[in-house]
Scaffold this active site. Structure first.
Site, mmCIF file in Angstrom:
data_model
loop_
_atom_site.group_PDB
_atom_site.id
_atom_site.type_symbol
_atom_site.label_atom_id
_atom_site.label_comp_id
_atom_site.label_asym_id
_atom_site.label_seq_id
_atom_site.Cartn_x
_atom_site.Cartn_y
_atom_site.Cartn_z
ATOM 1 N N ASN A 120 1.511 7.232 11.601
ATOM 2 C CA ASN A 120 2.480 6.881 11.150
ATOM 3 C C ASN A 120 3.619 7.000 10.349
ATOM 4 O O ASN A 120 4.646 8.282 10.417
ATOM 5 C CB ASN A 120 3.007 5.400 11.427
ATOM 6 N N THR A 147 5.743 3.926 -2.788
ATOM 7 C CA THR A 147 4.923 3.278 -4.048
ATOM 8 C C THR A 147 4.397 3.354 -5.605
ATOM 9 O O THR A 147 3.996 4.408 -5.482
ATOM 10 C CB THR A 147 3.692 2.198 -2.828
ATOM 11 N N SER A 182 -6.045 3.606 -1.860
ATOM 12 C CA SER A 182 -6.207 3.481 0.038
ATOM 13 C C SER A 182 -5.501 4.476 0.709
ATOM 14 O O SER A 182 -5.355 5.207 -0.078
ATOM 15 C CB SER A 182 -5.726 2.184 -0.107
ATOM 16 N N TYR A 184 -3.830 3.715 3.259
ATOM 17 C CA TYR A 184 -2.527 3.529 2.744
ATOM 18 C C TYR A 184 -1.274 4.728 1.314
ATOM 19 O O TYR A 184 -0.604 4.895 1.821
ATOM 20 C CB TYR A 184 -2.261 1.834 2.739
ATOM 21 N N HIS A 185 -1.881 3.831 0.663
ATOM 22 C CA HIS A 185 -1.438 4.844 -0.683
ATOM 23 C C HIS A 185 -1.065 6.365 -0.910
ATOM 24 O O HIS A 185 -0.503 7.266 -1.443
ATOM 25 C CB HIS A 185 -1.402 4.106 -2.396
ATOM 26 N N LYS A 188 1.598 7.846 0.696
ATOM 27 C CA LYS A 188 2.855 7.628 0.216
ATOM 28 C C LYS A 188 2.726 9.142 -0.933
ATOM 29 O O LYS A 188 3.894 9.164 -1.194
ATOM 30 C CB LYS A 188 2.707 5.875 -0.756
ATOM 31 N N ARG A 244 0.302 -14.811 -1.513
ATOM 32 C CA ARG A 244 -0.866 -14.810 -0.296
ATOM 33 C C ARG A 244 -1.417 -16.723 -1.482
ATOM 34 O O ARG A 244 -1.959 -18.035 -0.829
ATOM 35 C CB ARG A 244 -2.147 -14.081 -1.510
ATOM 36 N N THR A 256 -6.999 -17.137 -4.662
ATOM 37 C CA THR A 256 -8.355 -16.521 -4.954
ATOM 38 C C THR A 256 -8.364 -15.599 -5.692
ATOM 39 O O THR A 256 -7.657 -14.378 -5.241
ATOM 40 C CB THR A 256 -9.281 -15.820 -3.391
ATOM 41 N N TYR A 258 -10.005 -12.180 -7.917
ATOM 42 C CA TYR A 258 -11.143 -11.365 -7.065
ATOM 43 C C TYR A 258 -11.158 -11.163 -8.384
ATOM 44 O O TYR A 258 -10.504 -10.197 -9.758
ATOM 45 C CB TYR A 258 -9.952 -10.368 -6.311
#
Length: 417
Positions: A120, A147, A182, A184-185, A188, A244, A256, A258
């Site tokens: 995409n 990004t 990732s 996604y990254h 980019k 979040r 949360t 991490y």
């Protein structure tokens, strides 16, 4: 001639389109295929702030903000024939390309979503770059939000663009290596390389805007009418960490963090992100850039634990009793990385930071308290499925600071809400 804003139904694209349209008499063409709405729904979540349909949004913008110069075109940028028709009909002098599948966690769910994300994102960008070349629009200024994640987490200050490489006593500036963490990254990172190639081969003026983690619920334009609100995601997959945390605070859910949470991440307020894109899109046409320029769209780096503590402090102003819990990190990352990132070029573009993180958190909490029911109804989406499947055996890590400021761990099992 016109200005095209892709991804114009999205969190960043919508307020950017409004800002640009408000500052120019040129036609501003909004493009989207509503993918973000479908992706968020597919993981069982929703926007905390109601998002009206794009047709109503455009009508309200014309009526409330007097933006007679905006119009909307529905279409899929991975469809080459659609892109070619879009460019031929509207002949843009500028494209602000914010359309993408933007979630790293979503791209990591499985191979199908990893493939989808890269197809995409890469196909859309390639279609636009080649379309500009083949329709004779090589003077069009192409602005894309990539990004800061393309940089990874190096142990040296991140430059605003290339890197200096030395070998055999010779030095040269080269494209920063793709150190993305990732799928996604990495999409980019590939986009960044393709834009550089398009500039080299076609002469396209390119602004590669490497966007940090964007936070905030709106801008001056979206505040004019509730129906102009941009979306606000707060789930694990599409809600950035600041969003979040704020949603968890409103729901009475422990924030949360991490691991240690000492790693610093780059952030920018939505207002400052929109302003930079508008400045690039509306630059003097007679001084249109003919180069390939990289901007680090960031105003400051913040550690995850500092962010959680800030949300807790600001939350107390609203009567919220917020706990900060350290959870075992499901990600592979350095939990103490002290990121340093250069942003002089972008800071000059926007004239400096307009919104502090504390102000942004206050704005977010005010908004979410108005939509508390939606947040609490989806609180099971705060954590990834791998954790929420067995909430009663949640592993929490509590950190205490020694006299030497070294973190020591005490692990205990608690029931997770």
């Amino acid at each position: 001639m016109s200005i095209i804003v892709t991804g114009a139904d999205g969190y960043l694209g919508w307020p950017t389109a409004l800002r640009i349209a408000d500052r120019t008499d040129e036609r501003v063409v909004l493009v989207d295929n509503f993918g973000r709405r479908e992706w968020v729904e597919s993981v069982g979540s929703t926007s905390a702030v109601p998002v009206t349909h794009i047709d109503e949004r455009v009508d309200v913008a014309k009526e409330t903000l007097d933006l007679a110069n905006i119009s909307f075109v529905e279409g899929d940028l991975t469809d080459r024939s659609f892109v070619d028709q879009l460019l031929s009909v509207h002949e843009p002098e500028t494209i602000v390309h914010t359309a993408a599948q933007p979630s790293a966690p979503y791209s990591q769910i499985n191979g199908e979503r990893a493939n989808y994300t890269q197809h995409n994102n890469l196909q859309s960008t390639r279609n636009l770059l080649w379309g500009l070349h083949e329709t004779g629009l090589e003077d069009t200024h192409f602005i894309e939000t990539t990004t800061t994640g393309v940089y990874g987490a190096p142990e040296f200050p991140i430059p605003e663009g290339g890197a200096v490489m030395e070998n055999g006593g010779e030095r040269d500036e080269v494209p920063f290596p793709a150190m993305a963490g990732s799928w996604y990254h990495l999409s980019k990172s590939h986009d960044a390389a393709n834009m550089r190639l398009a500039h080299t081969q076609f002469g396209l003026p390119i602004s590669d805007v490497r966007t940090a983690i964007v936070y905030g619920t709106g801008t001056n334009e979206t505040a004019a009418d509730p129906r102009l609100s941009t979306r606000f995601d707060f789930d694990y997959y599409f809600g950035v960490v600041a969003h979040r945390f704020c949603a968890q605070a409103v729901a009475g859910y422990p924030m949360t963090v991490y691991g240690k949470g000492e790693q610093r991440k780059p952030f920018i307020a939505l207002e400052d992100a929109v302003e930079g894109l508008a400045q690039l899109a509306l630059g003097d046409p007679d001084a249109r850039p003919d180069d390939h320029v990289v901007y680090n769209q960031v105003t400051r780096a913040i550690s995850i634990v500092e962010m959680a503590e800030t949300v807790a402090d600001v939350g107390s102003e609203f009567g919220l009793d917020v706990d900060v819990k350290h959870f075992e990190n499901p990600r592979e990352e350095d939990e103490t990385h002290k990121m340093e990132i250069e942003n002089d070029r972008y800071a000059d573009l926007i004239g400096g930071q307009s919104t502090t993180f504390e102000e942004g958190v206050r704005q977010i909490l005010e908004t979410l308290l108005d939509h508390e029911g939606t947040v609490t109804a989806h609180e099971d989406r705060f954590l990834p499925d791998v954790l929420t499947d067995d909430e009663q055996n949640e592993t929490v890590i509590e950190f205490t600071e020694s006299e030497e400021s070294d973190s020591s761990e005490e692990i205990q099992s608690v029931s997770g809400k």
